[in-house]
Design a protein around this motif. Structure first.
Motif, mmCIF file in Angstrom:
data_model
loop_
_atom_site.group_PDB
_atom_site.id
_atom_site.type_symbol
_atom_site.label_atom_id
_atom_site.label_comp_id
_atom_site.label_asym_id
_atom_site.label_seq_id
_atom_site.Cartn_x
_atom_site.Cartn_y
_atom_site.Cartn_z
ATOM 1 N N ALA A 119 1.190 -5.170 7.039
ATOM 2 C CA ALA A 119 0.955 -6.040 8.194
ATOM 3 C C ALA A 119 0.868 -5.162 9.436
ATOM 4 O O ALA A 119 1.655 -4.224 9.599
ATOM 5 C CB ALA A 119 2.090 -7.053 8.336
ATOM 6 N N VAL A 120 -0.084 -5.471 10.302
ATOM 7 C CA VAL A 120 -0.330 -4.618 11.468
ATOM 8 C C VAL A 120 -0.228 -5.423 12.758
ATOM 9 O O VAL A 120 -0.854 -6.475 12.895
ATOM 10 C CB VAL A 120 -1.722 -3.961 11.382
ATOM 11 N N ILE A 121 0.568 -4.924 13.684
ATOM 12 C CA ILE A 121 0.712 -5.520 15.012
ATOM 13 C C ILE A 121 0.291 -4.487 16.052
ATOM 14 O O ILE A 121 0.738 -3.333 16.011
ATOM 15 C CB ILE A 121 2.146 -6.009 15.252
ATOM 16 N N ILE A 122 -0.557 -4.906 16.979
ATOM 17 C CA ILE A 122 -1.191 -4.019 17.942
ATOM 18 C C ILE A 122 -0.759 -4.400 19.349
ATOM 19 O O ILE A 122 -0.705 -5.597 19.680
ATOM 20 C CB ILE A 122 -2.719 -4.147 17.842
ATOM 21 N N GLY A 123 -0.492 -3.415 20.163
ATOM 22 C CA GLY A 123 -0.141 -3.701 21.547
ATOM 23 C C GLY A 123 -0.573 -2.585 22.474
ATOM 24 O O GLY A 123 -0.665 -1.422 22.071
#
Length: 211
Positions: A119-123
């Motif tokens: 799972a990938v979360i980008i900020g």
């Protein structure tokens, strides 16, 4: 989903659909993580708004997977809602718009947090509006807790196993997005020095496993 500025849409999509990306910015609000394009496009539907956990649910299952709606890193004071991110028309990965720099995004083409897979979360790190949601991400320590809340009220916890700063020209696509049976999470932002155009040249990747 609002269209992001063209300067943000530079993340390449290899045929394997193991995407690289970045979420960061500085003077130019560049959130790109570049790599050689394969000259091919993603699998059909990979970037559609419908390409979320619901569309990937195996036939015959009871219900679709829960959708992540919030991420928190208590040790760094990070606490953000999650918007959904897919692909742009040119096959590059969406990032949060600069005006929403304090909001992180979940890439819907990857795994749902808590399910098997990456799972990938980008900020963003910074935008033209100032410090952004993942500005302090480089300070995260091994063993730190990352909490992801879903739309069913459940809070899932992940433990940081390590971090890596890589050149956008040598992004470890398979390592970050490749298939795995483990329940993993990656947080991604920009890092490092700036190029002549004022764009960060590196990506910071945080690796975590379900705890």
């Amino acid at each position: 989903m609002p269209r992001t500025p063209s300067s943000l849409r530079r993340a390449a999509l290899p045929l394997s659909a193991c995407l690289l990306l970045a979420g960061c910015s500085a003077a130019g609000d560049d959130a790109s993580g570049t790599s050689p394009r394969s000259g091919t496009s993603a699998a059909p539907g990979a970037g559609r708004e419908a390409g979320t956990a619901e569309s990937r649910t195996p036939a015959g299952s009871r219900s679709p997977a829960a959708v992540p709606v919030r991420v928190a890193v208590p040790s760094l004071g990070i606490d953000s809602e999650l918007m959904r991110l897919g692909l742009n028309e040119d096959g590059t990965v969406e990032v949060p718009p600069a005006e929403k720099g304090m909001t992180a995004g979940w890439y819907t083409g990857g795994a749902t947090p808590g399910e098997p897979g990456a799972a990938v979360i980008i900020g963003h790190n910074d935008t033209r509006f100032g410090k952004a949601v993942f500005h302090d991400l480089r300070k995260i320590a091994k063993g730190a807790d990352i909490a992801v809340r879903n739309d069913r009220g459940a809070e899932l916890h992940f433990k940081v196993t390590g971090t890596e700063t890589v050149s956008k020209k040598a992004f470890p696509t398979r390592k970050v997005y490749g298939a795995t049976s483990a329940r993993t999470l990656r947080l991604i932002t920009c890092d490092g020095a700036f190029d002549a155009q004022g764009h960060p040249v590196d990506n910071l990747i945080v690796y975590a496993n379900r705890s």
